[in-house]
Design a protein around this motif. Structure first.
Motif, mmCIF file in Angstrom:
data_model
loop_
_atom_site.group_PDB
_atom_site.id
_atom_site.type_symbol
_atom_site.label_atom_id
_atom_site.label_comp_id
_atom_site.label_asym_id
_atom_site.label_seq_id
_atom_site.Cartn_x
_atom_site.Cartn_y
_atom_site.Cartn_z
ATOM 1 N N VAL A 56 47.710 107.222 -41.497
ATOM 2 C CA VAL A 56 48.838 107.812 -40.776
ATOM 3 C C VAL A 56 50.025 106.914 -41.093
ATOM 4 C CG1 VAL A 56 49.822 108.412 -38.529
ATOM 5 C CG2 VAL A 56 47.353 108.687 -38.926
ATOM 6 N N SER A 57 51.022 107.461 -41.791
ATOM 7 C CA SER A 57 52.114 106.627 -42.277
ATOM 8 C C SER A 57 53.480 107.224 -41.988
ATOM 9 C CB SER A 57 51.977 106.432 -43.794
ATOM 10 O OG SER A 57 53.056 105.661 -44.291
ATOM 11 N N ASP A 58 54.387 106.349 -41.586
ATOM 12 C CA ASP A 58 55.789 106.721 -41.475
ATOM 13 C C ASP A 58 56.296 107.028 -42.884
ATOM 14 O OD1 ASP A 58 58.376 107.096 -40.577
ATOM 15 O OD2 ASP A 58 58.659 105.055 -39.859
ATOM 16 N N VAL A 59 57.247 107.926 -42.985
ATOM 17 C CA VAL A 59 57.794 108.286 -44.292
ATOM 18 C C VAL A 59 58.758 107.228 -44.791
ATOM 19 C CG1 VAL A 59 59.248 109.967 -45.514
ATOM 20 C CG2 VAL A 59 57.481 110.765 -43.947
ATOM 21 N N VAL A 60 59.668 106.776 -43.926
ATOM 22 C CA VAL A 60 60.716 105.840 -44.334
ATOM 23 C C VAL A 60 60.420 104.466 -43.742
ATOM 24 C CG1 VAL A 60 63.188 105.349 -44.259
ATOM 25 C CG2 VAL A 60 62.392 107.717 -44.414
ATOM 26 N N MET A 61 60.168 103.506 -44.641
ATOM 27 C CA MET A 61 59.908 102.118 -44.222
ATOM 28 C C MET A 61 60.463 101.183 -45.297
ATOM 29 S SD MET A 61 55.944 102.268 -42.938
ATOM 30 C CE MET A 61 55.370 103.100 -44.420
ATOM 31 N N PRO A 62 60.702 99.925 -44.919
ATOM 32 C CA PRO A 62 61.107 98.961 -45.937
ATOM 33 C C PRO A 62 59.970 98.745 -46.951
ATOM 34 C CG PRO A 62 61.211 98.000 -43.716
ATOM 35 C CD PRO A 62 60.637 99.366 -43.591
ATOM 36 N N HIS A 63 60.320 98.321 -48.119
ATOM 37 C CA HIS A 63 59.384 97.994 -49.205
ATOM 38 C C HIS A 63 58.721 99.242 -49.776
ATOM 39 C CE1 HIS A 63 60.113 93.905 -48.011
ATOM 40 N NE2 HIS A 63 59.557 94.109 -46.833
ATOM 41 N N THR A 64 57.742 99.790 -49.089
ATOM 42 C CA THR A 64 57.011 100.952 -49.599
ATOM 43 C C THR A 64 56.860 101.961 -48.470
ATOM 44 O OG1 THR A 64 55.782 99.492 -51.090
ATOM 45 C CG2 THR A 64 54.881 101.682 -50.736
ATOM 46 N N GLY A 65 57.476 103.125 -48.628
ATOM 47 C CA GLY A 65 57.397 104.178 -47.620
ATOM 48 C C GLY A 65 56.161 105.037 -47.809
ATOM 49 N N GLY A 66 56.004 105.996 -46.926
ATOM 50 C CA GLY A 66 54.833 106.866 -46.932
ATOM 51 C C GLY A 66 54.579 107.598 -48.239
ATOM 52 N N PRO A 67 55.595 108.255 -48.836
ATOM 53 C CA PRO A 67 55.346 108.961 -50.095
ATOM 54 C C PRO A 67 54.925 108.029 -51.235
ATOM 55 C CG PRO A 67 57.326 109.796 -49.053
ATOM 56 C CD PRO A 67 56.897 108.576 -48.270
ATOM 57 N N GLU A 68 55.528 106.847 -51.300
ATOM 58 C CA GLU A 68 55.150 105.873 -52.331
ATOM 59 C C GLU A 68 53.733 105.352 -52.083
ATOM 60 O OE1 GLU A 68 57.964 105.452 -50.421
ATOM 61 O OE2 GLU A 68 59.502 106.053 -51.858
#
Length: 125
Positions: A56-68
């Motif tokens: 379960v991942s947030d889409v927008v995050m520092p370093h590496t976001g959910g899509p990446e």
């Protein structure tokens, strides 16, 4: 609300959101491993035994976001299911990152029922 016994990797850069979601999921029987961003999640996945059943991942995050994170997981040969979440609407996320339609999405703010339902749906898909 139906819970489960699966292992979930919760990737969320908001400490308070990560803590609350962890408490909710653990209360309903899940084992939760937390990560503050996609980079930390990839390190955990490389060493995690037993395997993770759902990310379960947030889409927008520092370093590496959910899509990446999703792309890196797929390249590495791991195949856990994934549920993406964001404060942006599903339409905004789709326009910005062009998510595949088979990736489940949970909009923030979510309710306990929303979180549990989407997690269960993603695991059962």
């Amino acid at each position: 609300m139906r819970g489960g016994s699966e292992t979930i990797l919760l990737v969320e850069d908001g400490d308070a959101v990560r803590r609350v979601a962890t408490r909710i999921l653990e209360k309903y029987g899940y084992t939760v491993v937390g990560a503050a961003d996609g980079r930390e999640a990839l390190q955990l996945l490389a060493t995690r035994r037993p395997a993770v059943d759902l990310i379960v991942s947030d889409v927008v995050m520092p370093h590496t976001g959910g899509p990446e994170l999703l792309e890196a997981v797929r390249r590495s040969g791991h195949a856990p299911r994934m549920l993406l979440t964001s404060g942006y609407s599903a339409r905004e996320v789709q326009e910005q990152v062009k998510l595949a339609p088979d990736i489940p999405f949970l909009a923030k703010p979510w309710t306990v029922a929303d979180l549990l339902r989407k997690v269960r749906q993603a695991l059962d898909a």
